[in-house]
Structures are given as C-alpha cells and as structure tokens.
Design a protein around this motif. Structure first.
Motif, PDB file in Angstrom:
ATOM      1  N   GLU B  75       0.831  -1.207   0.000  1.00 60.10           N
ATOM      2  CA  GLU B  75       0.000   0.000   0.000  1.00 60.10           C
ATOM      3  C   GLU B  75       0.864   1.255   0.000  1.00 60.10           C
ATOM      4  O   GLU B  75       1.811   1.371   0.761  1.00 60.10           O
ATOM      5  CB  GLU B  75      -0.905   0.016   1.239  1.00 60.10           C
ATOM      6  N   GLY B  76       0.495   2.197  -0.822  1.00 58.34           N
ATOM      7  CA  GLY B  76       1.235   3.457  -0.861  1.00 58.34           C
ATOM      8  C   GLY B  76       2.570   3.340  -1.564  1.00 58.34           C
ATOM      9  O   GLY B  76       3.328   4.293  -1.600  1.00 58.34           O
ATOM     10  N   GLY B  77       2.863   2.181  -2.104  1.00 59.26           N
ATOM     11  CA  GLY B  77       4.167   1.981  -2.718  1.00 59.26           C
ATOM     12  C   GLY B  77       4.228   2.369  -4.180  1.00 59.26           C
ATOM     13  O   GLY B  77       5.200   2.098  -4.853  1.00 59.26           O
ATOM     14  N   TYR B  80       4.366   5.702  -8.877  1.00 57.75           N
ATOM     15  CA  TYR B  80       3.913   7.055  -9.148  1.00 57.75           C
ATOM     16  C   TYR B  80       4.468   7.488 -10.489  1.00 57.75           C
ATOM     17  O   TYR B  80       5.368   6.857 -11.031  1.00 57.75           O
ATOM     18  CB  TYR B  80       4.380   8.006  -8.046  1.00 57.75           C
ATOM     19  N   GLY B  81       3.958   8.579 -10.996  1.00 59.87           N
ATOM     20  CA  GLY B  81       4.472   9.061 -12.263  1.00 59.87           C
ATOM     21  C   GLY B  81       3.881  10.398 -12.595  1.00 59.87           C
ATOM     22  O   GLY B  81       2.915  10.832 -11.963  1.00 59.87           O
ATOM     23  N   ALA B  82       4.482  11.077 -13.537  1.00 57.81           N
ATOM     24  CA  ALA B  82       3.951  12.357 -13.983  1.00 57.81           C
ATOM     25  C   ALA B  82       4.523  12.675 -15.347  1.00 57.81           C
ATOM     26  O   ALA B  82       5.549  12.124 -15.766  1.00 57.81           O
ATOM     27  CB  ALA B  82       4.305  13.462 -12.993  1.00 57.81           C
ATOM     28  N   ALA B  83       3.838  13.524 -16.059  1.00 54.27           N
ATOM     29  CA  ALA B  83       4.345  14.067 -17.316  1.00 54.27           C
ATOM     30  C   ALA B  83       4.377  15.576 -17.142  1.00 54.27           C
ATOM     31  O   ALA B  83       3.380  16.178 -16.766  1.00 54.27           O
ATOM     32  CB  ALA B  83       3.445  13.670 -18.465  1.00 54.27           C
ATOM     33  N   GLY B 105       8.732  12.868 -18.721  1.00 51.10           N
ATOM     34  CA  GLY B 105       7.780  12.022 -18.016  1.00 51.10           C
ATOM     35  C   GLY B 105       8.573  11.061 -17.167  1.00 51.10           C
ATOM     36  O   GLY B 105       9.707  10.726 -17.490  1.00 51.10           O
ATOM     37  N   TRP B 106       8.001  10.675 -16.037  1.00 56.17           N
ATOM     38  CA  TRP B 106       8.711   9.697 -15.197  1.00 56.17           C
ATOM     39  C   TRP B 106       7.731   8.753 -14.537  1.00 56.17           C
ATOM     40  O   TRP B 106       6.575   9.093 -14.324  1.00 56.17           O
ATOM     41  CB  TRP B 106       9.606  10.375 -14.159  1.00 56.17           C
ATOM     42  N   ASP B 109       9.660   6.044  -8.076  1.00 55.40           N
ATOM     43  CA  ASP B 109       9.669   6.896  -6.888  1.00 55.40           C
ATOM     44  C   ASP B 109      11.129   7.268  -6.618  1.00 55.40           C
ATOM     45  O   ASP B 109      11.652   8.192  -7.242  1.00 55.40           O
ATOM     46  CB  ASP B 109       9.028   6.155  -5.706  1.00 55.40           C
ATOM     47  N   LEU B 110      11.796   6.535  -5.711  1.00 60.02           N
ATOM     48  CA  LEU B 110      13.219   6.808  -5.496  1.00 60.02           C
ATOM     49  C   LEU B 110      14.015   6.374  -6.720  1.00 60.02           C
ATOM     50  O   LEU B 110      14.993   7.002  -7.097  1.00 60.02           O
ATOM     51  CB  LEU B 110      13.716   6.057  -4.254  1.00 60.02           C
ATOM     52  N   PHE B 285       0.735  16.732 -15.551  1.00 65.26           N
ATOM     53  CA  PHE B 285      -0.407  15.958 -15.089  1.00 65.26           C
ATOM     54  C   PHE B 285       0.058  14.591 -14.672  1.00 65.26           C
ATOM     55  O   PHE B 285       1.235  14.251 -14.828  1.00 65.26           O
ATOM     56  CB  PHE B 285      -1.507  15.857 -16.150  1.00 65.26           C
TER      57      PHE B 285
END
Ligand SMILES: [Cu+2]
Lengths: 559, 285
Positions: B75-77, B80-83, B105-106, B109-110, B285
């Motif tokens: 959970e919470g792991g 993630y990503g964004a452009a 874009g990625w 997380d770490l 986004f």
C-alpha cells in the motif's frame, strides 16, 4: 519511431493513469446516495456493512464508502462490561477491515489486515468478539487502503457501568474530497506543495505580510516553506461535521443553562482542527475517552485519531457557532448549537494562515549560543537511516507537550495544551519505566516520503520489540516540520507531562514539529499497529508493528 | 523501600486534589522530592530482541496472514508518475519565428524511469534539432537524483546517439538544476547546465528566471554548434497558474551563439544572437 509518436504514447499512458487515479467512481443510478450520519446501534450483536456509493456534500455527490449506508457509520452505543459480537460484511470490490480505535481488546480482534488478522475479502464477512471493558468516547474506522479517507468511520460511545446519562451530542469531524485519495497522493508525489494555496509571495513581502526577507531567504536556503502546515488543505477537502458540509452545517439543540456534553472525534484522514465556540468556554472533561479533571479553555487543537469530551453550558437562548477550523486555516467544519430548530449561528471568518518558526524545525537555539546547527546531522540520531527519505534531523528537539499547536500561541485566550490535562483517576501502573525507546518521525517534504527512523513500513519489516508487562518509556522525536498524531493500537499510555500519577492517559499523541513527546506504557501481548494517523503518512510508511512477546520468549539483546 | 511506601500512600489517598496540593505545597523533604509515576526517570534495561514471527498466525491461517501482510506492505508503494511540460513555446523573432519545447515524463519513486525530450525549429521549416532521452534516475539525497541513460538526436544535423549522465535536483534557495554530460557515438564530449527558479509574485503569478549553457570539447555537427562555450540562453517567463497543472506564460528569451557556434550560424546565414518575445504553456499531469 518519431518524436511525436513517442510523445503521444507517453501522453496516452500518463493520461490513462491519471484518469484511473482521478475518478472515484461515476455518479449514477446504480450507486446509492448515502445518509449523513447514522443511527445509533446497541446490544451485544451488531452487524456493520461496508459499501460504496456517494455522499452528498453541500448538495454535491462525492464518491464515498459508507457503513450501513451512512457517513459517518452508525454510532455504537455500548455499556461498559457488556460482551460484543460485531459482524462486518464487506460489499466492496476490495479487501476491507474495521478497527476499534482506542479500545482495549485481544490483539487478534484489533482489525489491522496483515498485522492482527487477515482482513475481510470482497463479499466476505468477519465476526469480531470481545468484552467491552472501558467507558468513554472512541471510534472505529477501516484500516484498509484509502477507505477511511472515503468515509468508513463511525463513533463509539460507551456508558460507564454506573452513572446516569446526561444530555450529549456526538460530533464526528472529518475531511472528504471530491477526488479519489489516490489522486491526491499522486499530486503530492509530483508537487508536495500542491495543495498549499497560501504560499509565500512577493506581494505578501511588499505588503509586509508573512516573514521578512532575511527569514524568507533562510527558509529558501533550507528548501522549505514556513507555510507548509497541512499537506492536504481546503483546496481539495471539505470539512464535515457528522457528514454535513460547511454550507449545510450540522445542528444540535440545547436547553439554555443546562450542561451539554459534546463528544468530539477527529476522524479526518489528513486534518488537524482548532475547535472553539465563540462566546462559550469549553470545559474539557475527557481526552481519548479517559476522564480528566475538568479544565476550562477557549480553544483547543484536536489531531486525527484523538477524541475530546467537552462540557458546555450555553447561558443564553441564542445560536452558538461550533467552529472546527483546519490548522492551516484553509477551511472549517461547522455546527450550530441552538435552543430551537431553524436558528442560524454567525460563523467567524477564517483567521490568517500561521507560519512555522525555527522551533518547528527543531532549531530553537538559546540566545547567544555559539553552536552551529545543521539541518541534517545524522550523528544526532544514530538510529535513523539517513537517505533520500530524511530531509532533516531536529538539532535541538524540545519537549513540546506544553505547546498548544502551530498557530495557537499568543491568541490572547486560553488554549489547551497536554500539560493542562490531569487524569481524574491515578494511573494503574505506577512503576518507573525500566527502559526508554526512542522513535524518530522522519520524512522528506520534497519527495513526499514519511517514515519512522528513516525506514518505511516496506523498507523495514522490523517491528519494535517489547516485553509483555514491562514498563517502558517511548520517546517520539519529530524530525519533520509537520505535526504527527501518533497512535498505538490496543493500549492507553500515560503521557509524560510532569503530572506524576495523574498523567493523562491517551491512545493518540500529537508530536509537534521539530519537538518531542514521551509516554510510559505497559505493553499487552500481541502485534499492534503503531502509526501516524494522517492516513497518507501512514500509507507512505510512517508505521511500525509494536511486537509484544512474553519476556521468556525473547533473548536479551547483547548490550 | 521508601519510594514504595510513598507510592502506596499516594495510591491510598489518591484523590486528584491530593496529588495537586502535594505537587505545589509540599516542603522539599526527601520523601516528597521522590518523583512518582511518569515523573520517574527511565532505567537502562536492555531492549528485547525481535521475534521473527506473526502473533496472529496462532489465530488465523498463516497463508492468509502472509498474503494480507504483503498487500499491506504494498500500500502506498506506487508506482507514481507524472508528465511535465516545462516549456512549450512560440518565439516571436523579427519575422523568423520559432518554437521550442522541453518536457519529461517519469514513473517510479526513489528509482525512476525518465523520458525527456526537447527541441526547437523555425516556423515553416523542417525541425531544426530534437532530442529524446531515456534514463534511469536514482535518488541520492532528499533533493538530488543521479541519472544515466541514452539520448537520440534528430533534425537537420546528423542523427547522433549519446550516452548521458546527469545530476538533477533542487539546490539551496530552491533553484531547479539539471546538469548533464554527454558522450556521442562519434566520441564527442559535451555538457549542458540548466538552472531555473520560481518566484511567486502572487498566489497565481509566477516569475521564472531561467538560464542554460552548452559546452563542447569539439564541434557538434549534430546540433550545428561549435566547440567551447557553444551556446547560452537566458529567459524570464511570467506564468499565470489557472491551476498548478495549467499555466500559460509570456516572457523574453535571449540566445547567444558565441565563438565557433556563431561562425557556423553566420555561414548558414543565421544570426548568432537573437532575442524574442515568447508565448507558451507550462503544465503537468
Ligand atoms: Cu504524520
């Protein structure tokens, strides 16, 4: 492959993900509209059903998870000494659970999936069974995924075995968004400042608001913003009282001159509230369900997970405004207390947003001290795993249990601090702690990472070991610039605030930014969740399992 | 022993008033000074060691517990990503209008996978120069990431492929920094440094100064640039955040092609320096 192909594909993938995250579920005929606030349930056999639908917030439907078709779920009205069989039916498409927040019970009935029981599968059911040994104000909530943030919570009121019930009202405070909590988390991961709509500006500087230039440069040098009070704000949250939005408000009746007990529960997933009733003193008579010597204040801050019982005696036949202002002053939950139906209270405007100080960075240096402090000196906290997830170590963390909470200093009226709380009855275990364990609350604002001792739940499966029945002092050191309400399941601990045998007993303690707080506790056998009650912080890893085993089962750690 | 007796006494007459009066009015006798309850200091007993088992396995199916524990850990792991579109702009430049973009874009997380693209061209002409980069990014500190990857060029010059290493992050005083070093498939060595900072004027208005320099150990035919300080750019952009994710901007941008790069540009009939008004969009986004 051309660039535009690549770009479009990236775009499509990202859009798909965002859409998945963004929507809760569509409003539609197939989805029920939930009631705001549930009926009271009593007795030894209670059934609670979790389902999804929509909660009308100020008339607009928001995706929600309800218990028995309402948000909050039913209020469980119990009697101290009774037996309880609670059957929970999961009508969701995902695993669910309910946890009994503040209740002392066998750990296997505590309701944390993966820690105390296996969880409740979709369309499955689980029966909890335990005796009700205490009295007071408590609550229950889901401990699975983001269900609590979406409305899966309710109040528990336990009448003492002896004693007459008096006039009372339950006020469940919460926060609810029109977007899915996963979408909020996604935004915070990209821009941890995303919901801070009151940032420091040049305009403010020129108008002499906020910090002066030299201090601003100091904060900028640290790559921090003194306006970061809450990471999720009124920009996306609506603050509710018993499921009612601020426009609509919630109303309760009183008889002028008669005392009224307000059982206030902060069930908000991400919000601290500052409570006040302008024109009416609040007499605090219980904290976290435990009676305290009555103390009269004008305002108090309540952290997520905490409960306070307030006695008010409105003298006049007029409407009073119950104001629960979010700590960052980005919105408020509202209730009206009135002698007759249909009366409207006057609500004060939001007060200006407070700013953090160097004390909130754990760097409140005595004047004239020549010690040079750095922001991130790992040698000050050897147990903390320094890494990209730890952006500060409090250089001089001070006991801040005597502080009222960010923005509540110097208001010119009485604001509650933990030092004002004295347990009505002396603590049951008066032994001196045999040992002390220090736990650091750590994080990285910029990366939106939260942890204990620099380790997330995922990176450290390691529990915190305790011996059954030992007396131990736990000191929480806050190495972040946010307040964290830390909750230990299944226990009441005694806060170390200089009150000796009358230390306030609590299940949730807020550790102020850059500060520390200690409690003494006698561990009960089993595995217990121990975590920050800001749900996104917990989800990001500010959580541990408190592992309590009989002393004979454990080898003594080589010194 | 004396302490025990005191505790017993206190418990026996444990009215709140007693403790309170006692705390405030008691004479500083040895007995009275003995701290009680939470006022007592903690001892130095050793911590127990961890047990490597789940208490709940005694009550529930261990397989179900293991599954639930694994789910909870996830959970919470993320991922993630964004452009992010840093720049997408139109440059008004005395009849030779141009456009430029830069974005990434990625996911992760770490540890992240990063896809970055930038490029520019003149309006009405074929694309002048474009780049796509794919990199692995690893968090180094709370503010800095190291990245390694490859870049592919396209456009007017020869299409080079480069190996790339980069340092990316947030410097003190909140400067966004991207420092990149490249080695091309022809052995060309170059470096790029980009620095920008967001200064919030009002809640919605953000002024962004931005600078970029390109250095090369030799001529870079792929980018039609010369050796040395190959190019430098400075800009000032004022954006209006309708939302954080959608913010159009106006600004000015200066571009210099010093030394060899300038000579090469003049040979093509281009000017070595340009200045222009820019109109663009920033968002993510
Ligand atoms: Cu927290």
């Amino acid at each position: 492959m051309t660039l535009s192909d690549l770009d479009r594909r990236t775009l499509l993938r990202a859009t798909g993900a965002a859409m998945l995250l963004g929507a809760g579920w569509p409003a539609g005929a197939s989805q029920p509209l939930f009631a705001q606030g549930g009926a009271a349930l009593s007795g030894e056999e209670i059934t609670l059903t979790l389902s999804k639908g929509h909660l009308p917030i100020d008339g607009k439907p928001a995706a929600a998870i309800a218990i028995n078709g309402s948000v909050p779920g039913p209020t469980l009205r119990l009697k101290q000494g009774q037996q309880l069989r609670l059957t929970v039916i999961n009508e969701l498409d995902e695993d669910a659970s309910l946890h009994w927040h503040g209740l002392l019970l066998p750990f296997q009935m505590d309701g944390v999936p993966g820690v105390s029981f296996p969880g409740i599968p979709p369309r499955g059911r689980f029966t909890y069974e335990f005796p009700v040994t205490q009295s007071g104000t408590y609550w229950y909530h889901s401990h699975s995924g983001f269900q609590e943030l979406m409305g899966a919570y309710g109040a528990i009121v336990i009448e003492p075995a002896e004693g007459m019930p008096a006039a009372e009202q339950v006020l469940v405070l919460s926060d609810h968004a029109f977007v899915h909590p996963a979408h909020i988390l996604h935004n915070l991961k990209q821009d941890s400042d995303y919901y801070n709509r009151q940032p420091s500006t040049l305009q403010g500087l020129l108008q002499g608001q906020g910090k002066p230039l030299a201090e601003r440069l100091g904060w900028a040098k640290m790559r921090m913003d003194p306006g970061d009070i809450s990471d999720v704000s009124g920009a996306v949250l609506r603050y509710l009282v018993n499921g009612h939005g601020p426009q609509e408000g919630w109303n309760a009746l009183f008889t002028p001159g008669q005392p009224l007990r307000l059982r206030v529960i902060n069930a908000a997933g991400m919000s601290f509230f500052n409570l006040r009733i302008p024109g009416l003193p609040l007499e605090v008579i219980a904290a976290d369900g435990q009676d305290v010597r009555p103390v009269s204040v004008d305002e108090l801050q309540i952290g997520p997970g905490e409960t306070y019982d307030l006695r008010v005696t409105p003298p006049d036949s007029r409407a009073y405004a119950f104001v629960a202002e979010s700590a960052d002053r980005s919105g408020m939950a509202r209730a009206t207390l009135a002698p007759a139906a249909g009366m409207k209270a006057e609500f004060p405007p939001l007060r200006p947003r407070p700013l953090l100080t160097m004390k909130d960075m754990g760097m409140d240096m005595p004047k004239g001290s020549s010690m040079k402090m750095t922001m991130r000196d790992g040698s000050l906290a050897p147990q903390v795993a320094m890494g990209p997830g730890v952006d500060m170590i409090s250089a001089m963390p001070m006991d801040r249990t005597g502080d009222p909470g960010v923005g509540l200093d110097g208001l010119g009226h009485r604001v509650l601090t933990y030092h004002d709380l004295l347990a009505l009855n002396p603590m049951p275990d008066t032994r001196a702690p045999e040992r002390e364990v220090e736990v650091h609350l750590t994080g990285s604002m910029e990366r939106y990472m939260w942890s204990m001792d620099g380790k997330t739940m995922r990176s450290a499966h390691d529990p915190l070991p305790f011996r059954t029945g030992e007396r131990v002092r736990v000191t929480l050191v806050n190495d972040t610039m946010m307040a964290h309400p830390i909750h230990l399941h299944g226990h009441l601990f005694d806060l170390v605030t200089g009150q000796g045998l009358h230390a306030p007993r609590k299940h949730t303690v807020t550790v102020q930014p850059g500060g520390k707080a200690s409690f003494d506790v006698t561990p009960e056998p089993g595995d217990w969740a121990f975590h920050c009650h800001l749900f996104l912080h917990m989800a990001m890893g500010m959580m541990r399992v408190a592992q309590v085993r009989p002393a004979k089962d454990m080898q003594v750690h080589p010194a | 022993m004396r302490r025990l007796a005191f505790i017993a006494l206190t418990l026996a007459c444990a009215s709140p008033a007693f403790a309170q009066d006692h705390a405030h009015d008691a004479p500083p006798a040895a007995d009275a000074a003995d701290p009680v309850g939470t006022d007592q200091p903690a001892g130095s007993a050793s911590a127990p060691s961890m047990a490597h088992n789940r208490a709940a396995d005694r009550y529930y199916d261990p397989v179900a517990m293991a599954r639930a524990e694994a789910a909870m850990m996830r959970e919470g792991g993320g991922p993630y990503g964004a452009a992010v579109l840093d720049l997408a702009e139109y440059r008004l430049n005395r009849g030779r209008d141009s456009y430029e973009w830069e974005g990434e874009g990625w996911v992760g997380d770490l540890n992240r996978f990063v896809l970055r693209s930038r490029g520019e061209g003149e309006v009405g002409q074929k694309l002048d120069h474009g780049e796509v980069e794919a990199a692995y990014s690893r968090a180094l500190t709370p503010w800095w990431n190291v990245q390694a990857g490859v870049r592919q060029d396209f456009g007017q010059g020869p299409a080079r492929t480069h190996a790339m290493v980069a340092l990316e992050g947030l410097a003190p005083y909140r400067f966004d920094v991207l420092a990149q070093a490249y080695l091309s498939d022809r052995g060309e060595v170059s470096a790029r440094l980009e620095v920008s900072a967001d200064q919030r004027i009002t809640r919605k208005l953000v002024l962004q100064p931005r600078g970029e320099v390109l250095l090369a150990a030799q001529d870079l035919p792929g980018q039609r640039l010369g050796a040395g300080l190959s190019s430098a750019e400075a800009g000032l952009r004022l954006r209006y955040e309708f939302t954080r994710k959608f913010a159009p901007y106006v600004g000015v941008n200066w571009e210099w092609l010093p030394g060899r790069s300038g000579d090469l540009a003049r040979l093509r009939g281009d000017s070595a320096n340009s200045r222009g008004l820019v109109l663009g969009l920033h968002g993510w986004f």
